[in-house]
Design an enzyme around this catalytic site. Sequence first.
Site, short mmCIF file in Angstrom:
data_model
loop_
_atom_site.label_atom_id
_atom_site.label_comp_id
_atom_site.label_asym_id
_atom_site.label_seq_id
_atom_site.Cartn_x
_atom_site.Cartn_y
_atom_site.Cartn_z
N HIS A 87 17.41 -8.68 61.81
CA HIS A 87 18.54 -9.34 62.49
C HIS A 87 18.07 -10.55 63.29
O HIS A 87 17.08 -10.47 64.02
CB HIS A 87 19.24 -8.34 63.42
CG HIS A 87 20.06 -7.34 62.67
ND1 HIS A 87 19.48 -6.36 61.89
CD2 HIS A 87 21.40 -7.22 62.52
CE1 HIS A 87 20.45 -5.66 61.32
NE2 HIS A 87 21.61 -6.15 61.68
N PRO A 88 18.80 -11.65 63.16
CA PRO A 88 18.44 -12.84 63.94
C PRO A 88 18.84 -12.63 65.40
O PRO A 88 19.80 -11.91 65.67
CB PRO A 88 19.32 -13.93 63.32
CG PRO A 88 20.54 -13.20 62.85
CD PRO A 88 20.05 -11.84 62.40
N SER A 104 26.52 -13.67 59.79
CA SER A 104 26.01 -13.73 61.15
C SER A 104 26.56 -14.97 61.88
O SER A 104 26.92 -14.90 63.06
CB SER A 104 24.48 -13.75 61.13
OG SER A 104 23.98 -13.78 62.42
N ARG A 106 29.42 -16.42 61.40
CA ARG A 106 30.82 -16.14 61.78
C ARG A 106 30.88 -15.22 63.00
O ARG A 106 31.66 -15.43 63.91
CB ARG A 106 31.54 -15.43 60.61
CG ARG A 106 32.30 -16.38 59.70
CD ARG A 106 33.37 -15.66 58.90
NE ARG A 106 32.86 -14.52 58.14
CZ ARG A 106 32.29 -14.60 56.94
NH1 ARG A 106 32.13 -15.78 56.37
NH2 ARG A 106 31.86 -13.52 56.31
N GLU A 107 30.03 -14.20 63.01
CA GLU A 107 30.06 -13.21 64.10
C GLU A 107 29.62 -13.84 65.42
O GLU A 107 30.26 -13.64 66.45
CB GLU A 107 29.15 -12.03 63.73
CG GLU A 107 29.73 -11.20 62.60
CD GLU A 107 28.69 -10.48 61.74
OE1 GLU A 107 29.11 -9.81 60.78
OE2 GLU A 107 27.49 -10.58 62.01
N PHE A 139 17.12 -7.56 70.06
CA PHE A 139 18.34 -6.98 70.62
C PHE A 139 19.46 -7.13 69.58
O PHE A 139 19.73 -8.24 69.12
CB PHE A 139 18.72 -7.72 71.91
CG PHE A 139 20.05 -7.36 72.47
CD1 PHE A 139 20.25 -6.11 73.04
CD2 PHE A 139 21.11 -8.26 72.43
CE1 PHE A 139 21.49 -5.76 73.57
CE2 PHE A 139 22.35 -7.92 72.96
CZ PHE A 139 22.53 -6.67 73.53
N ALA A 142 26.94 -5.74 67.97
CA ALA A 142 28.01 -6.25 67.11
C ALA A 142 28.77 -7.33 67.87
O ALA A 142 29.60 -7.04 68.74
CB ALA A 142 28.94 -5.10 66.72
N ALA A 143 28.45 -8.58 67.58
CA ALA A 143 28.96 -9.70 68.37
C ALA A 143 30.49 -9.79 68.31
O ALA A 143 31.13 -10.23 69.27
CB ALA A 143 28.33 -11.01 67.88
N1 LIG Z 1 20.87 -9.75 67.02
C1 LIG Z 1 22.08 -9.40 66.55
O1 LIG Z 1 22.73 -8.49 67.06
N2 LIG Z 1 22.54 -10.06 65.47
C2 LIG Z 1 23.72 -9.68 64.84
N3 LIG Z 1 24.87 -9.25 65.56
C3 LIG Z 1 25.98 -9.63 64.91
O2 LIG Z 1 27.14 -9.33 65.24
N4 LIG Z 1 25.63 -10.42 63.85
C4 LIG Z 1 24.27 -10.57 63.82
O3 LIG Z 1 23.61 -11.26 63.08
#
Ligand SMILES: NC(=O)N[C@H]1NC(=O)NC1=O
Length: 193
Positions: A87-88, A104, A106-107, A139, A142-143
């Site tokens: 995950h970035p 990612s 979009r989120e 870290f 879920a953005a």
């Molecule tokens: N670091 C991290 O949580 N990345 C993720 N979260 C999310 O909602 N999209 C992502 O790529």
Amino acid sequence: MDIEKVNSMDFGEFVDVFGNVIERCPLIAAAVWSQRPFSDLEDLKKHFFAFIDALPQSDPTSIPGAGAGQPLYWDPETGQEGILRCHPDLAGSELRRGTLTAESQREQSAAGLTSLGADERLRLAELNAQYRARFGFPFVLAARFSDRAAVSRELARRLLCPSAQELRTALGEVKKIGSLRLADLLRADPAKP
Ligand SMILES: NC(=O)N[C@H]1NC(=O)NC1=O
């Protein structure tokens, strides 16, 4: 897309469509394909999550203290920690460089992370670095269920949690992200985690 369409996909098409349900883990979609047919979205989701739950937690390939970087794709040998490492960072260098996956991007944009001021960006970068140094993975949150203020607040809070608990929390977030991505693909109700 309905579930009949999903069940009719050949291997290549399925991995193309579902390969990023779990960020940069197309091998998980590949494994899930072999379990078709699926009865519905919930069933498909269950297979993705069961695969993750069955993996070993730790990554025997990681070198303690080396601050493992972000791999391009998940290697099954790296287990659950390896999934997290794919995950970035939120509001990190990939976002600045424009190299995030479309999902990612979009989120992170939905959470307002693409329009942070310099101070906020710096604070998040510092917290992200502290988190990675403490736990050995980035870290993950879920953005789309969050916003810019909540992201730093949550990061600062989780930084103080015990490692075993944090691994579980982070994997729960991976599943929330995956649920939303699957729901988008099947055009079900995306508000349901
Ligand atoms: N670091 C991290 O949580 N990345 C993720 N979260 C999310 O909602 N999209 C992502 O790529």
